[in-house]
Motif scaffolding. Structure first.
Motif, short mmCIF file in Angstrom:
data_model
loop_
_atom_site.label_atom_id
_atom_site.label_comp_id
_atom_site.label_asym_id
_atom_site.label_seq_id
_atom_site.Cartn_x
_atom_site.Cartn_y
_atom_site.Cartn_z
N GLY A 1 -9.65 -0.35 6.84
CA GLY A 1 -8.65 0.86 6.43
C GLY A 1 -9.42 2.47 6.22
O GLY A 1 -8.61 3.20 6.27
N GLN B 1 -2.31 -1.78 8.52
CA GLN B 1 -1.39 -1.68 7.45
C GLN B 1 -0.30 -0.59 7.79
O GLN B 1 0.68 -0.79 7.35
CB GLN B 1 -2.14 -1.17 6.15
N ALA C 1 0.75 -1.14 0.05
CA ALA C 1 0.02 0.00 -0.25
C ALA C 1 0.90 1.25 0.06
O ALA C 1 2.10 1.24 -0.07
CB ALA C 1 -1.00 -0.13 1.13
N HIS C 2 0.15 2.48 0.02
CA HIS C 2 0.92 3.69 -0.15
C HIS C 2 1.61 3.93 1.35
O HIS C 2 2.43 4.90 1.47
CB HIS C 2 -0.08 4.81 -0.36
N LYS C 3 1.05 3.34 2.37
CA LYS C 3 1.56 3.86 3.89
C LYS C 3 3.06 3.99 3.88
O LYS C 3 3.29 4.82 4.79
CB LYS C 3 1.20 2.79 4.96
N ILE D 1 -10.77 7.84 0.76
CA ILE D 1 -10.40 8.43 1.81
C ILE D 1 -10.75 7.82 3.06
O ILE D 1 -11.92 7.39 3.46
CB ILE D 1 -10.97 9.75 1.99
N GLY D 2 -9.59 7.52 4.00
CA GLY D 2 -9.84 7.12 5.49
C GLY D 2 -9.78 8.23 6.31
O GLY D 2 -10.43 9.01 6.54
N GLY D 3 -8.37 8.57 6.47
CA GLY D 3 -7.90 9.72 7.17
C GLY D 3 -7.80 10.76 5.89
O GLY D 3 -7.56 12.01 6.04
N GLY D 4 -7.08 10.19 4.74
CA GLY D 4 -7.00 10.94 3.51
C GLY D 4 -5.56 11.08 3.11
O GLY D 4 -5.40 12.12 2.32
N SER D 5 -4.54 10.28 3.61
CA SER D 5 -3.38 10.33 3.21
C SER D 5 -3.12 10.03 1.80
O SER D 5 -2.18 10.65 1.05
CB SER D 5 -2.30 9.69 4.05
N ASN D 6 -3.42 8.76 1.35
CA ASN D 6 -3.20 8.62 -0.23
C ASN D 6 -3.93 9.92 -1.07
O ASN D 6 -3.41 10.08 -1.97
CB ASN D 6 -3.51 7.24 -0.36
N GLU E 1 -10.47 -0.52 0.00
CA GLU E 1 -10.35 0.98 0.31
C GLU E 1 -10.39 1.58 -1.31
O GLU E 1 -11.22 2.31 -1.44
CB GLU E 1 -8.95 1.23 0.98
N THR F 1 -1.71 8.93 8.91
CA THR F 1 -2.49 9.52 7.81
C THR F 1 -2.30 11.00 8.11
O THR F 1 -1.67 11.33 9.09
CB THR F 1 -3.83 9.20 8.03
N ALA G 1 -7.31 -3.57 -2.91
CA ALA G 1 -7.81 -3.60 -1.72
C ALA G 1 -9.16 -3.16 -1.61
O ALA G 1 -9.87 -2.34 -2.54
CB ALA G 1 -6.86 -2.63 -0.69
N CYS H 1 -4.41 2.46 -4.28
CA CYS H 1 -3.46 2.49 -3.10
C CYS H 1 -3.09 1.29 -2.38
O CYS H 1 -2.48 1.41 -1.40
CB CYS H 1 -3.99 3.74 -2.30
N GLY H 2 -3.92 0.13 -2.58
CA GLY H 2 -3.36 -0.95 -1.92
C GLY H 2 -3.88 -2.21 -2.53
O GLY H 2 -4.89 -2.26 -3.44
C1 LIG Z 1 -4.63 2.96 5.50
C2 LIG Z 1 -5.18 2.76 4.16
C3 LIG Z 1 -6.26 3.65 3.59
C4 LIG Z 1 -6.65 4.90 4.38
O1 LIG Z 1 -5.77 5.87 4.70
P1 LIG Z 1 -5.61 7.17 3.97
O2 LIG Z 1 -4.77 7.90 5.08
O3 LIG Z 1 -6.82 7.73 3.86
O4 LIG Z 1 -5.05 7.05 2.82
C5 LIG Z 1 -6.65 3.61 2.24
N1 LIG Z 1 -6.36 2.40 1.49
C6 LIG Z 1 -5.32 1.54 2.15
C7 LIG Z 1 -5.04 0.26 0.89
C8 LIG Z 1 -4.70 1.79 3.26
O5 LIG Z 1 -3.93 0.80 3.56
#
Ligand SMILES: *Cc1c(COP(=O)(O)O)cnc(C)c1O
Length: 410
Positions: A315, A125, A96-98, A242-247, A362, A201, A360, A388-389
């Motif tokens: 996620g 993750q 993933a992008h983490k 968007i979960g927290g929004g980082s990707n 997400e 995030t 994924a 992103c995953g």
């Molecule tokens: C953790 C995660 C997210 C949610 O986090 P964001 O900060 O919103 O990117 C989304 N997709 C994947 C695959 C994750 O692991």
């Protein structure tokens, strides 16, 4: 759009960490010196070419960047409208992008001489990415995880153990991600000298939202270059889950000032945004408040109690959203929509069948929105979504949702 009010959308946050009325530094006096110290170090690193040279080297040789930009031909054909590209961040090391962000924070921690890294994790993750990079650098890693999530995410818990991390199950509150983050913040204050808090995030007190965004912006920067090579121009629409929004911030940020580019964030609609808060759509279904050191949109009840939310995708299960998204939403630079579990599952299946990519859950939300809008758009309209995953972690959830029992997959 209110763009005559702003010369640039890329100048935030201000010196107090504010994006408009969002963000900031709502922390105790004991935490303040740590936050200011981190900010000073980050400000120094940001302008230091050797910091970015170290990042670039690890991004290339450890993470596998640049991730490809891929034209999804069969999906494009099936939908019969816009041309669909996927940014393949699911091919990164750890899936993933983490890890883009974790590398940045750990290199910073090393520059600060910190030997102990703490992190919070929900689905696991971010915990896995942090444990991975800590193993690589020989750093002690402690991961706070809600007791409920420790049970639900057993494979990731074991991965972290294999990588040498210590897992602390959090039983306060409901024993989920929000509580894990509270306990990690508490640990940080009590272990000031040797500990670095690696947040997963674009949340937390300033400078985290901006710092995490900067590290994830490698996604959008690569897309600009790759799209130019593929199409000779910018995409028309960019979309991320968007979960927290980082990707999403990582994809969006380098495009904020290209006002011809439409920006769409996709929140988890769970069972539907109108049902009794059985969703995780903080922007579409929440209200502003303060959580984890910043002001943003939150899922809360009438008394301001934070709600847990619900989504098939662990996620996306964060009751808030990064403050920069809250600001982009309010000024109208980005649009935010929600996608239900059911729609995400359908997109997940389509992606497997048509593209040979198991996504994924997400990014399946982002893909579901692509599937909604692409058919109505002209064939020369270019969409880029962030994959992103990868979905390895989700196959059991999907099997259950589709009504399969273990052993009868054939
Ligand atoms: C953790 C995660 C997210 C949610 O986090 P964001 O900060 O919103 O990117 C989304 N997709 C994947 C695959 C994750 O692991």
């Amino acid at each position: 759009m209110a763009n005559d009010l702003f010369n640039s959308f890329m100048t935030g946050p201000d010196e107090n960490g504010r994006f408009g009325e969002f963000g900031g530094r709502f922390v105790s006096e004991t935490l303040m010196p740590l936050i200011l110290d981190l900010q000073a170090e980050y400000d120094k690193a940001k302008d230091d070419a050797s910091f970015w040279a170290e990042m670039d080297d690890l991004w290339e040789h450890y993470v596998g960047r640049p991730s490809p930009l891929y034209l999804a031909e069969r999906l494009t054909e099936e939908l019969g409208g816009a041309k669909i590209y996927m940014k393949r961040d699911e091919l990164n090391h750890t899936g993933a992008h983490k890890i883009n962000n974790v590398l940045g924070q750990i290199i910073l921690a090393r520059r600060m001489g910190k030997k102990r890294i703490i992190a919070e994790t929900g689905a696991g993750q971010h915990g896995v990415a942090t444990a991975t990079v800590c193993a690589k650098f020989g750093l002690k890693c402690v991961v706070y995880m809600g007791a409920h999530d420790v049970e639900r995410q057993a494979p990731n818990v074991f991965r972290m153990r294999l990588l040498g991390a210590e897992i602390v199950p959090v039983t306060s509150g409901r024993g989920t991600l929000k509580d894990a983050m509270n306990d990690a913040l508490r640990d940080w204050v009590t272990n000031v000298r040797d500990t670095f808090y690696c947040i997963g995030t674009v949340a937390g007190p300033h400078p985290y939202p901006a710092m995490v965004r900067d590290f994830q912006s490698i996604i959008g920067k690569e897309v600009r270059t790759q799209m130019d090579r593929a199409e000779g121009r910018l995409p028309d629409t960019i979309i991320a889950a968007i979960g927290g929004g980082s990707n999403a911030m990582g994809l969006f940020y380098p495009f904020l000032d290209d006002k011809e580019v439409d920006i769409i964030g996709v929140e988890a609609g769970g069972k539907g945004v109108n049902a009794k808060m059985e969703h995780c759509a903080s922007l579409t279904g929440g209200r502003p408040g303060v959580l984890h050191g910043n002001r943003t949109y939150l899922l809360q009840d009438d008394d301001g109690q934070i709600l847990e939310g619900f989504s098939i995708s662990a996620g996306l299960d964060y009751p808030g959203i990064g403050p920069e998204h809250a600001w982009l939403h309010d000024i109208g630079r980005a649009k935010y929509v929600s996608i239900t579990d059911k729609e995400a599952l359908a997109a997940f299946q389509k992606c497997c069948e048509l593209e040979g990519i198991i996504p994924a859950l997400e990014p399946s939300h982002a893909l579901a929105h692509v599937m909604k809008i692409a058919p109505e758009l002209p064939k020369d309209h270019i969409i880029c979504m962030n994959m992103c995953g990868r979905g390895d972690k989700d196959i059991f959830t999907v099997a259950k949702a589709l009504g399969f029992e273990m052993g009868e997959f054939a």
